[in-house]
Design a protein around this motif. Structure first.
Motif, PDB file in Angstrom:
ATOM      1  N   LYS A 297     -34.600  64.100 -25.712  1.00 13.57           N
ATOM      2  CA  LYS A 297     -34.207  62.832 -26.327  1.00 13.57           C
ATOM      3  C   LYS A 297     -34.994  61.643 -25.791  1.00 13.57           C
ATOM      4  O   LYS A 297     -34.740  60.500 -26.184  1.00 13.57           O
ATOM      5  CB  LYS A 297     -32.716  62.588 -26.092  1.00 13.57           C
ATOM      6  N   SER A 298     -35.926  61.883 -24.873  1.00 14.02           N
ATOM      7  CA  SER A 298     -36.717  60.826 -24.234  1.00 14.02           C
ATOM      8  C   SER A 298     -35.823  59.761 -23.592  1.00 14.02           C
ATOM      9  O   SER A 298     -36.002  58.563 -23.781  1.00 14.02           O
ATOM     10  CB  SER A 298     -37.673  60.173 -25.245  1.00 14.02           C
ATOM     11  N   ARG A 299     -34.832  60.238 -22.848  1.00 10.88           N
ATOM     12  CA  ARG A 299     -33.894  59.334 -22.194  1.00 10.88           C
ATOM     13  C   ARG A 299     -33.746  59.701 -20.714  1.00 10.88           C
ATOM     14  O   ARG A 299     -33.949  60.846 -20.316  1.00 10.88           O
ATOM     15  CB  ARG A 299     -32.537  59.382 -22.882  1.00 10.88           C
ATOM     16  N   LEU A 300     -33.363  58.684 -19.934  1.00  9.76           N
ATOM     17  CA  LEU A 300     -33.134  58.836 -18.494  1.00  9.76           C
ATOM     18  C   LEU A 300     -31.738  58.337 -18.151  1.00  9.76           C
ATOM     19  O   LEU A 300     -31.249  57.391 -18.771  1.00  9.76           O
ATOM     20  CB  LEU A 300     -34.112  57.973 -17.699  1.00  9.76           C
ATOM     21  N   LEU A 301     -31.132  58.931 -17.146  1.00 11.95           N
ATOM     22  CA  LEU A 301     -29.919  58.386 -16.566  1.00 11.95           C
ATOM     23  C   LEU A 301     -30.360  57.780 -15.243  1.00 11.95           C
ATOM     24  O   LEU A 301     -30.856  58.493 -14.362  1.00 11.95           O
ATOM     25  CB  LEU A 301     -28.871  59.483 -16.356  1.00 11.95           C
ATOM     26  N   VAL A 302     -30.247  56.475 -15.132  1.00  6.05           N
ATOM     27  CA  VAL A 302     -30.742  55.751 -13.964  1.00  6.05           C
ATOM     28  C   VAL A 302     -29.566  55.079 -13.260  1.00  6.05           C
ATOM     29  O   VAL A 302     -28.752  54.401 -13.901  1.00  6.05           O
ATOM     30  CB  VAL A 302     -31.780  54.672 -14.382  1.00  6.05           C
ATOM     31  N   ALA A 303     -29.465  55.259 -11.942  1.00  3.27           N
ATOM     32  CA  ALA A 303     -28.429  54.607 -11.139  1.00  3.27           C
ATOM     33  C   ALA A 303     -28.952  53.228 -10.743  1.00  3.27           C
ATOM     34  O   ALA A 303     -29.924  53.114 -10.000  1.00  3.27           O
ATOM     35  CB  ALA A 303     -28.108  55.434  -9.908  1.00  3.27           C
ATOM     36  N   VAL A 304     -28.312  52.183 -11.283  1.00  2.00           N
ATOM     37  CA  VAL A 304     -28.724  50.799 -11.032  1.00  2.00           C
ATOM     38  C   VAL A 304     -27.643  50.120 -10.181  1.00  2.00           C
ATOM     39  O   VAL A 304     -26.446  50.336 -10.398  1.00  2.00           O
ATOM     40  CB  VAL A 304     -28.898  50.047 -12.381  1.00  2.00           C
ATOM     41  N   GLN A 305     -28.044  49.294  -9.212  1.00  2.00           N
ATOM     42  CA  GLN A 305     -27.093  48.562  -8.371  1.00  2.00           C
ATOM     43  C   GLN A 305     -26.620  47.308  -9.109  1.00  2.00           C
ATOM     44  O   GLN A 305     -27.404  46.405  -9.387  1.00  2.00           O
ATOM     45  CB  GLN A 305     -27.759  48.147  -7.050  1.00  2.00           C
ATOM     46  N   ILE A 306     -25.326  47.295  -9.470  1.00  3.43           N
ATOM     47  CA  ILE A 306     -24.742  46.121 -10.140  1.00  3.43           C
ATOM     48  C   ILE A 306     -23.551  45.674  -9.302  1.00  3.43           C
ATOM     49  O   ILE A 306     -22.619  46.449  -9.071  1.00  3.43           O
ATOM     50  CB  ILE A 306     -24.287  46.460 -11.579  1.00  3.43           C
ATOM     51  N   PHE A 307     -23.581  44.438  -8.836  1.00  2.00           N
ATOM     52  CA  PHE A 307     -22.546  43.876  -7.964  1.00  2.00           C
ATOM     53  C   PHE A 307     -22.272  44.788  -6.770  1.00  2.00           C
ATOM     54  O   PHE A 307     -21.135  45.031  -6.383  1.00  2.00           O
ATOM     55  CB  PHE A 307     -21.248  43.615  -8.745  1.00  2.00           C
TER      56      PHE A 307
ATOM     57  N   LEU B  95     -44.363  60.897 -17.024  1.00  2.00           N
ATOM     58  CA  LEU B  95     -43.291  61.863 -16.806  1.00  2.00           C
ATOM     59  C   LEU B  95     -42.466  61.439 -15.599  1.00  2.00           C
ATOM     60  O   LEU B  95     -43.000  60.918 -14.622  1.00  2.00           O
ATOM     61  CB  LEU B  95     -43.880  63.258 -16.589  1.00  2.00           C
ATOM     62  N   PHE B  96     -41.159  61.652 -15.685  1.00  3.68           N
ATOM     63  CA  PHE B  96     -40.249  61.217 -14.628  1.00  3.68           C
ATOM     64  C   PHE B  96     -39.583  62.414 -13.965  1.00  3.68           C
ATOM     65  O   PHE B  96     -39.399  63.454 -14.578  1.00  3.68           O
ATOM     66  CB  PHE B  96     -39.162  60.310 -15.217  1.00  3.68           C
ATOM     67  N   ASP B  97     -39.184  62.229 -12.695  1.00  2.00           N
ATOM     68  CA  ASP B  97     -38.462  63.245 -11.944  1.00  2.00           C
ATOM     69  C   ASP B  97     -37.204  62.632 -11.355  1.00  2.00           C
ATOM     70  O   ASP B  97     -37.186  61.438 -11.014  1.00  2.00           O
ATOM     71  CB  ASP B  97     -39.321  63.778 -10.774  1.00  2.00           C
ATOM     72  N   ALA B  98     -36.149  63.450 -11.208  1.00  2.00           N
ATOM     73  CA  ALA B  98     -34.909  62.986 -10.583  1.00  2.00           C
ATOM     74  C   ALA B  98     -35.217  62.554  -9.148  1.00  2.00           C
ATOM     75  O   ALA B  98     -36.031  63.169  -8.462  1.00  2.00           O
ATOM     76  CB  ALA B  98     -33.875  64.094 -10.607  1.00  2.00           C
TER      77      ALA B  98
ATOM     78  N   LEU C 131     -31.119  55.033 -20.356  1.00  2.00           N
ATOM     79  CA  LEU C 131     -32.233  54.230 -20.857  1.00  2.00           C
ATOM     80  C   LEU C 131     -33.262  55.115 -21.549  1.00  2.00           C
ATOM     81  O   LEU C 131     -33.384  56.302 -21.243  1.00  2.00           O
ATOM     82  CB  LEU C 131     -32.907  53.496 -19.695  1.00  2.00           C
ATOM     83  N   GLU C 132     -34.021  54.507 -22.467  1.00  2.00           N
ATOM     84  CA  GLU C 132     -35.141  55.190 -23.114  1.00  2.00           C
ATOM     85  C   GLU C 132     -36.314  55.194 -22.131  1.00  2.00           C
ATOM     86  O   GLU C 132     -36.421  54.309 -21.285  1.00  2.00           O
ATOM     87  CB  GLU C 132     -35.572  54.431 -24.382  1.00  2.00           C
ATOM     88  N   PHE C 133     -37.211  56.175 -22.280  1.00  2.00           N
ATOM     89  CA  PHE C 133     -38.384  56.239 -21.412  1.00  2.00           C
ATOM     90  C   PHE C 133     -39.172  54.938 -21.444  1.00  2.00           C
ATOM     91  O   PHE C 133     -39.686  54.479 -20.426  1.00  2.00           O
ATOM     92  CB  PHE C 133     -39.322  57.377 -21.827  1.00  2.00           C
ATOM     93  N   TYR C 134     -39.319  54.352 -22.620  1.00  2.00           N
ATOM     94  CA  TYR C 134     -40.151  53.154 -22.742  1.00  2.00           C
ATOM     95  C   TYR C 134     -39.526  51.932 -22.085  1.00  2.00           C
ATOM     96  O   TYR C 134     -40.168  50.895 -21.936  1.00  2.00           O
ATOM     97  CB  TYR C 134     -40.492  52.870 -24.219  1.00  2.00           C
TER      98      TYR C 134
ATOM     99  N   VAL D 246     -33.695  57.479 -10.656  1.00  2.00           N
ATOM    100  CA  VAL D 246     -33.513  58.418 -11.762  1.00  2.00           C
ATOM    101  C   VAL D 246     -32.572  59.523 -11.302  1.00  2.00           C
ATOM    102  O   VAL D 246     -32.809  60.172 -10.277  1.00  2.00           O
ATOM    103  CB  VAL D 246     -34.870  59.024 -12.210  1.00  2.00           C
ATOM    104  N   GLU D 247     -31.483  59.730 -12.061  1.00  2.00           N
ATOM    105  CA  GLU D 247     -30.538  60.804 -11.740  1.00  2.00           C
ATOM    106  C   GLU D 247     -30.768  62.022 -12.626  1.00  2.00           C
ATOM    107  O   GLU D 247     -30.686  63.147 -12.160  1.00  2.00           O
ATOM    108  CB  GLU D 247     -29.100  60.309 -11.886  1.00  2.00           C
TER     109      GLU D 247
END
Length: 177
Positions: free
Chosen positions: A151-161, A123-126, A169-172, A144-145
């Motif tokens: 829907k078993s999905r996460l909104l994840v803030a990733v550092q790109i450039f 299980l994930f938390d913001a 992303l999906e949980f898996y 994790v935002e």
């Protein structure tokens, strides 16, 4: 006398063995009329292992078995004397209390929902930091935002450039760091 649901404490890890033993003993002692279901409450969970989506069962009350039964001296002794059974939960040692119909409904609903729609094993938390393990952002870390368990999905803030970019992303596809 009506059958009620009782919670039996078993050695952890031996719940299924206790269930089988109880079912065999019920038949051996000829007490089929006094017992209903014997249930180890489980739900199906999904996890990523070796790049594969795997389904498995998880007990959501480890160490406990639910037994639908008429409580009397014969049934009480038969359950108490079953190998790997520690005793009943609730009430007094010699007069256990049944769980409420509302509690039974909640447990049954969770068992049915787990079979229809598997839950994530983790299980994930913001605000949590995760590592992406699959997809185009593999090996990136992110925060994790939002978590959408439906829907078993996460909104994840990733550092790109050097910029924070939200990625769905999906949980898996992620693991906790």
């Amino acid at each position: 006398m009506a059958k009620r649901w009782f919670v039996v404490q078993a050695y952890s890890g031996f719940e299924n063995q206790v269930k089988r033993s109880l079912e065999e003993r019920i038949v051996r002692f000829g007490l089929q009329d006094a017992f209903g279901q014997v249930l180890v409450p489980t739900e199906e969970v999904v996890e990523m292992r070796d790049g594969q989506k795997r389904r498995s069962e998880r007990k959501f009350f480890p160490g406990y078995v639910l037994v639908e039964m008429e409580m009397n001296d014969d049934t009480w002794h038969m359950v108490k004397e079953t190998p790997k059974v520690l005793g009943f939960i609730g009430g007094k040692a010699d007069k256990p209390a049944p769980i409420t119909p509302k509690e039974v409904d909640t447990i049954m609903r969770r068992v049915e929902e787990g079979a229809e729609k598997p839950r994530p094993k983790v299980l994930f938390d913001a605000g949590e930091v995760v590592r992406v393990t699959d997809g185009p952002f593999k090996d990136f870390n992110g925060v994790v935002e939002e978590v959408n368990y439906e829907k078993s999905r996460l909104l994840v803030a990733v550092q790109i450039f050097g910029r924070s970019t939200p990625v769905e992303l999906e949980f898996y596809q992620v693991e906790k760091t």
